[in-house]
Structure formats: structure tokens, C-alpha cells
Scaffold this active site. Structure first.
Site, PDB file in Angstrom:
ATOM      1  CD1 TRP A 323       2.668   2.407 -25.120  1.00 49.74           C
ATOM      2  CD2 TRP A 323       1.920   3.972 -24.382  1.00 49.74           C
ATOM      3  NE1 TRP A 323       2.176   1.913 -24.154  1.00 49.74           N
ATOM      4  CE2 TRP A 323       1.441   2.780 -23.402  1.00 49.74           C
ATOM      5  CE3 TRP A 323       1.762   4.886 -23.774  1.00 49.74           C
ATOM      6  CZ2 TRP A 323       1.264   2.517 -22.433  1.00 49.74           C
ATOM      7  CZ3 TRP A 323       0.814   4.942 -22.422  1.00 49.74           C
ATOM      8  CH2 TRP A 323       0.695   3.864 -21.826  1.00 49.74           C
ATOM      9  CD  GLU A 454      -0.223  -3.399 -25.039  1.00 50.59           C
ATOM     10  OE1 GLU A 454      -0.053  -5.097 -25.086  1.00 50.59           O
ATOM     11  OE2 GLU A 454       0.356  -2.646 -24.760  1.00 50.59           O
ATOM     12  CE  LYS A 562       0.516  -5.933 -21.052  1.00 49.22           C
ATOM     13  NZ  LYS A 562       0.760  -6.128 -22.163  1.00 49.22           N
ATOM     14  CD  GLN A 563      -0.319  -1.109 -19.866  1.00 48.02           C
ATOM     15  OE1 GLN A 563      -1.071  -2.471 -20.478  1.00 48.02           O
ATOM     16  NE2 GLN A 563      -0.064  -0.326 -20.996  1.00 48.02           N
TER      17      GLN A 563
END
Length: 733
Positions: A323, A454, A562-563
Site C-alpha cells: 500500500w 500492524e 508500529k506506525q
């Protein structure tokens, strides 16, 4: 470019050979060549061709229905740079010390200097100059120049291909999903050879692909094996070209001068339309130019290939597209080279049949679900909680389509490709979502979903996914009406009706967005705030990234990102959130984000800049823009972090410059200048205009370089931009 900018060995923090090979690699969207030491072997040496891959079976301990059955792995081809050098006693110069490297970002030429030595400790100098053709993309040229040092006799050169590749760590050997796997079904063979040239073929057993590569000298008298005399001449040179048959199966020779000219003209045009310059910090200015350079080198330009997570600089992530392309990399091309942006979206269109099949496998009778990780469009991820469940990908592609159309008004694209993809992704969201009752209201929800973060998987109502789906429905409705009016025949061929568009509009208005009343911020998902916060104080630094040290189910139990996730939605949809809530939201999620993903820091930088928090914006940007030059993530040797390269452009243009396109389709600039800079300048293409925007302390200067007059908004005030330069006094923070 305002001046020549070169990346040198001293500009790279890590001297690890694998890192240097990736950092100084050359590519043209079709194939890439790592800057391996021409004399010594490398663990990851070789050449990568975009879209050239092999299948291998996926083995599950416990499988279930419609799990992907086979991997796709990009194939490492023989090293095009390899050379063998012998002395007059048949001893080989097997030792090679790198002295310097220099990559010229203005023309794409790579120059290296090595000191070679044999077992007798005799030395010669070798200078290497290489370039890759950016126009006729099947050619690469390299020249070796030798100078006598302690050895002054004859040298013998062997430039025949070495077909056996060095083996390094692979995904089969270690517990790191970022690595690649070793392929055992690749056939490499010499199919033609004489004194002047050699042709090899590389073929795959399962994917049934084949490439033929020919090496030949700079002129019709250059032998692949030859003798040069350092006794007669203090400096001698030898060069060769590697060429590949084109799509038609033809092969025509190219010379080195033409390769260099084609490279230089390409980069001149690229910087003309899309340069970004920082004044007052040469280090960051160089890094930003480098990132844009490598992003352009990695990008497929034929509508059949895309941008791998590591580009063409290494085999990490097996050469798969994610993505990342639509969210982090296409924006740069939309506003600098719309034709390439279009080709990247056409690649997605060309995978629609795979996407439709995948949707049926998930029980959806209409619509399409694009592959989370793939090379040719087939889903290859064996871990669905962090892949197939991340079906926000459909909305990400739709978002990119909407941005492309908004910046180009390309009706041909909308007719031939864009609307059909919007229609199919909207249909998937309609079928995969659920009507429900909440607080007495009928709402539309998405269950069992994974957002960009994630570390939080298989939840209900991920805020980012719901926001992307809403945008997807709105785009399908609005652009469907445009197509119906402009080209009713094309609209009718897709089996869509005005009634279906109205359904999309209705769903968009009723999509549910989770909200946390205690903190007065958007909730990442329905259950996120019911979880304990990850014990950061008890987690040693060597246990990051968490995904390599903790079981996924352990991580999923906590609030830990995670982000960027919810804050990414805030950046993409600025009109959906006011300043106070944005500040609260940013502060909360920042504290629980590890930035284990290279995709994270650029988003936090851009959002902090828009908020006016310049200290954080600058700090995140500094990490972002030099990520691969400092090996911040610890795995640059596997290839550069392509999404982060695009993210550094986002940080400057959409962050510090605050560039966005309003819902009314107008270009808007809200500049924020870091105090560490004297200013910054960038060029963009928007609806057929080429703009040069220069931001210095207290003033924004916008020049219409080419195109018709237009309106532009700066600091929330509208101006008429004519051919003459527009100078606007602004807050320029």
C-alpha cells in the site's frame, strides 16, 4: 538543478558494504544494479528486473480455505559489474579496497575508486564509471580505468558473466519477514559467446519467464577478455555495455556516450518539474535530493510494473509492492510527473482480475480486493491478520485515484481505468461492511479489520479504514456522476446505475467513526482504549522492532503502534478535524508509537509541521530524510526504504509548505519554515501548470513557470496567480 549535487562516501554514516551497495545503486524503473565491489563477492550482489519473479510453494502447518498457495520472489540476476583482473604472472588481483564513491544526482553518473592488490601485495588503482540508460531502459554501461601503482606490468581482463551468485541470509534462514528467500528453480546459462560478446539467459521454472542479456565492449574491437599494458601507459581503460532484448524481442546496440546523454537529459527534466531545495542546511538538502533521485530510479513506468518496497536497490520484502505506493510515493509523481503516476495506477488496473477473484474468495459477490503484497497482482501473504485483513488498501488506491484526477482532470484515465477501479473498490466495501444500530442510529461498520498499524490486528471499526472507505464511496459517487455526464456510453458499459451511486452516497454519510469521550479524540478502533498500554519502560532498546522479538498475539493485547494510523487519516483529511482535537490526538498517539516501521516518522513530521510544532516536525524530518544514509532502521543493506523516500517529500511539501487541495479543488499553501533553515523551494505540476514556490522567513513567492493563470490560497487567503511572480507576506513560522 540550481547546482550540481553529489552524494559521496563521506555522506553515508555506515561503511557496511551491503549498505553502500544499496545506497549507491543505479536504476531506471525497469532494472536496477547494486553498487557491488567489482572484484569481491557480496552477500546480496546481483541485478534486479522489475516484475521478473519466480513462484515457490507456501508451506503451512495448518492451512485454511483460500490461503495463498505460492510465494512470488524477485529474481537476483548475475552481477553486471563483476570483473576479474590478472597480473602478467597469472596471479589475480583478488583484494579490493574501496577508496571513494560519488553519485552525481544531476546526471545519474556513478564514479568509484578502488585500490586492487594481488597476493604479492602489488597494487594498482581502478576507477569505475557507470550509468544506466533512462530512455532506452534496457542498457547499462560501465567503464574501468586502471593506473599503475606498485605494479607496472601487463594486466589481463576477464569480463565474462559469473553465473553463480553469492548466497546470503534469506527469509528461509532467519526470523525476519523483511528478508527475501533463496530460489532454487532458476536456470542460468550461456546461450551465445565469442571474443566480442556473450549472451546469457535466465529463466524461471514456475513463472515461465525468461530474460536474455548480452555484454559487449565499447567498440567493435573490444574483447571481453583482453590484455592492457600498464608498462607502456600509466593509465588504461576498458568498458562494456550490457543490453537486454526489448519487449518486441529485438536487440540493438547502444554506446556509452548515448547512455550517459539519455541519463543526463532524463534527470534534467526530472529536476525541472520536481526539484525540492533546502537553503541553510546542505546535509539535509543533499539527502532530500538523494531520496527523490532514488524514488525516480525505482519506479515502474510502463503500466505493467510498480514500486517494490525496496525498489530495485535490493531484494528485501521479495520485491513486493504494498500500500506504500499509493500513500507515500504516488503523491510525489502526481504533483511532479503525472504521467508516471498514471502508469502506476494503470498497473493496479491491470491486476483487477486477480483482485476480483480475491474478493470472491472472501465471500463477496461484487467488487475487488487488491493484493496486500504481490508482484503481479496475486495475493502472496501467508499471514492474513496483517495483510488481507488490511483491506484499507482498496481505499488507499481509491484515494490516489481521486488525487490524480483532482490534479489532472484526466477524463481519458477516468473513462478507461479510474472509475472502474473506484466502482469495484466501493462495491467491495459495500459488500464487506455491515449495517448496525449504535445509540439508536443506523450506521455502517467494518469488522475484523487491520489498519496501517500492524501491531493492532483484527479489530472492529479501525478509524483509518472507515475514513478511507467513506472517501472511496464519495469518490465513486462524485466521479461516477462526472463520467455519466461526460461519457454516458462508458458509464453504461460498467453495469452501474445512478441508483447504485446513490447507495454509495448514503453509506458514506452513515459510516461509523469510533470516538473516545475521555480523551476527546478519534479512537483507533472500537476496543483500542480498553487495552493496557505497552510497558515501554520495561522494554530494552535491543527488543525493537517489537515484531522480531514478541509473538504477534502478545503485541495485539496492548495499546502500541508500529506506525502512524489514526494520525495518518488526520493528515489525509485535514478538513475533518479542528486544531484542538488534532493536537490532543497527535500527543496521545505519539506516546504509544514505536516507529518500528519506516513509514511512520514522515507522517508525524508532516502533521507536526501543519500544527506549528516545528521542533517535533524538524526532528522527525531529520530522521526521515537521512534514514538510509544513516541506516536508521538497521536493514538498508536489503534495499532502500522507498516509502520513506516519498515520505520525505511529503514532509516538506505537505508538511512544512502545508500544501493541500481543498474540497473545492483549489491549491492551498500554509507555510511553516523551520528556524534551522534560511528557506526552502519546490516545484509542482498542478492541472497543467508548473509552479515554483519559494518560502523564506516572512515571505512566500510563487511563480507560474508555465500554464494558464489560476487561483491559489496562501494562509487562507485567495490570490490570482498570473505569469508574473506573486509575492505574499506570510507568517512563515
Amino acid at each position: 538543478m540550481t547546482k550540481d549535487i553529489k552524494l559521496r562516501l563521506k555522506d553515508v554514516s555506515s561503511s557496511n558494504p551491503g549498505n553502500l551497495e544499496a545506497v549507491f545503486s543505479l536504476g531506471n524503473g525497469h532494472f536496477g544494479v547494486r553498487a557491488t565491489n567489482p572484484i569481491e563477492s557480496s552477500a546480496v550482489e546481483g541485478t534486479l528486473v522489475n516484475g521478473f519473479f519466480e513462484y515457490s510453494p507456501i508451506t503451512y502447518g495448518e492451512a485454511a480455505a483460500y490461503y495463498p498457495k505460492r510465494n512470488e520472489t524477485i529474481v537476483s540476476l548475475p552481477n553486471l559489474r563483476k570483473i576479474r583482473v590478472f597480473d602478467d604472472g597469472h596471479g589475480e588481483f583478488t583484494h579490493s579496497k574501496l577508496v571513494d564513491m560519488q553519485l552525481d544526482l544531476s546526471n545519474g553518473k556513478l564514479v568509484e575508486e578502488y585500490e586492487l592488490s594481488n597476493d604479492k601485495k602489488q597494487t594498482i588503482k581502478m576507477n569505475v564509471t557507470s550509468a544506466i540508460d533512462q530512455r532506452e531502459v534496457h542498457f547499462y554501461g560501465i567503464e574501468y580505468a586502471f593506473e599503475a601503482e606498485t605494479y607496472k606490468g601487463d594486466i589481463y581482463i576477464d569480463k565474462n558473466f559469473v553465473l553463480e551468485e553469492a548466497k546470503g541470509e534469506t527469509g528461509d534462514d532467519i526470523d525476519d519477514p523483511r528478508k527475501t528467500r533463496e530460489l532454487k528453480s532458476i536456470k542460468r546459462e550461456v546461450v551465445a559467446t565469442d571474443d566480442l560478446s556473450q549472451t546469457i539467459a535466465i529463466s524461471t521454472a514456475e513463472s515461465k519467464q525468461r530474460i536474455e542479456i548480452t555484454a559487449y565492449g565499447f567498440n567493435d574491437e573490444s574483447h571481453l577478455s583482453t590484455k592492457l599494458s600498464l608498462a607502456d601507459e600509466p593509465k588504461v581503460s576498458y568498458g562494456f555495455i550490457v543490453g537486454e532484448k526489448n519487449e518486441k524481442g529485438d536487440f540493438a546496440k547502444e554506446d556509452f556516450a548515448t547512455i550517459k546523454e539519455n541519463s543526463a537529459s532524463f534527470w534534467h527534466d526530472t529536476w525541472q518539474n520536481g526539484e525540492v531545495s533546502i537553503a541553510g542546511n546542505d546535509e539535509l538538502n543533499l539527502a532530500l535530493h538523494y531520496n527523490i533521485f532514488q524514488l525516480n530510479q525505482a519506479t515502474g513506468r510502463d503500466g505493467k510494473t510498480n514500486i517494490a518496497a525496496k525498489g530495485l536497490t535490493g531484494p528485501g520484502y521479495e520485491g513486493h509492492t504494498f500500500w506504500d505506493t499509493e500513500m507515500y510515493m504516488i503523491p510525489y509523481f502526481i504533483y511532479t510527473n503525472p504521467e508516471i503516476a498514471k502508469k502506476l495506477l494503470v498497473y493496479r488496473y491491470n491486476t483487477l482480475d486477480f483482485a476480483r477473484t480475491r474478493a470472491r474468495e472472501l465471500g463477496v459477490n461484487q467488487g475487488a480486493l487488491f493484493a496486500w503484497r504481490s508482484i503481479n497482482g496475486e495475493e502472496t501473504s501467508a499471514y492474513y491478520p496483517a495483510s488481507t485483513a488490511a483491506y484499507h488498501l482498496d481505499g488507499d488506491i481509491a484515494y490516489a485515484i481521486g488525487n490524480y484526477y483532482q490534479a489532472t482532470h484526466d477524463m481519458e484515465f477516468l473513462k478507461d481505468y479510474g472509475f472502474e477501479m473506484l466502482l469495484e473498490t466501493a462495491r467491495f466495501f459495500r459488500e464487506f461492511g455491515t449495517w448496525a444500530k449504535k445509540d439508536g442510529k443506523t450506521v455502517f461498520e467494518f469488522h475484523t479489520v487491520t489498519g496501517p498499524d500492524e501491531y493492532t490486528a483484527m479489530v472492529d471499526n479501525n478509524y483509518f479504514t472507515n475514513r478511507m472507505a467513506q472517501n472511496n464511496f464519495n469518490l465513486a459517487y462524485k466521479l461516477g456522476l462526472v463520467l455519466m455526464e461526460k461519457n454516458p456510453e462508458a458509464f453504461g458499459k460498467l453495469g452501474v446505475s445512478i441508483e447504485e451511486l446513490e447507495v454509495f452516497k448514503d453509506i458514506a454519510e452513515k459510516i461509523y467513526f469510533p470516538f473516545n469521550d475521555e480523551y476527546q479524540i478519534n479512537a483507533q478502533d472500537d476496543t483500542f482504549f480498553s487495552k493496557a498500554i505497552w510497558p515501554f519502560d520495561e522494554t530494552p532498546k535491543d527488543k525493537y522492532p517489537l515484531l522480531l522479538h514478541y509473538h504477534p498475539l502478545n503485541i495485539y493485547r496492548y495499546q502500541v503502534n508500529k506506525q502512524a494510523d489514526t494520525v495518518l487519516a488526520d493528515l489525509l483529511f485535514p478538513e475533518t478535524i479542528d486544531d484542538d482535537q488534532l493536537s490532543r490526538e497527535f500527543d496521545y498517539y505519539e506516546k504509544i508509537t514505536t516507529h518500528d516501521s519506516s513509514l511512520s516518522r514522515s507522517i508525524f513530521s508532516a502533521l507536526a509541521a501543519r500544527m506549528g510544532d516545528m521542533k517535533k516536525a524538524y526532528s522527525y524530518f531529520s530522521d526521515t530524510v537521512r534514514m538510509d544514509l544513516t541506516d536508521l532502521q538497521g536493514n538498508t543493506e536489503d534495499g532502500l526504504h522507498l516509502a520513506n523516500l516519498g515520505g520525505s517529500w511529503l514532509s516538506v511539501v505537505q508538511g512544512f509548505a502545508g500544501m493541500q487541495v481543498t474540497s473545492a479543488g483549489e491549491l492551498k499553501i500554509i507555510p511553516h519554515l523551520p528556524i534551522e533553515w534560511d528557506g526552502f523551494e519546490f516545484r509542482i505540476v498542478f492541472n497543467g501548470r508548473l509552479l515554483n514556490i519559494n518560502i523564506i522567513d516572512g515571505k512566500t513567492t510563487i511563480k507560474l513557470v508555465d500554464g494558464q493563470p489560476m487561483n491559489i490560497i496562501v494562509d487562507n487567503k485567495s490570490y490570482k496567480l498570473e505569469k508574473a511572480t506573486l509575492e505574499i507576506l506570510s507568517k512563515g513560522e
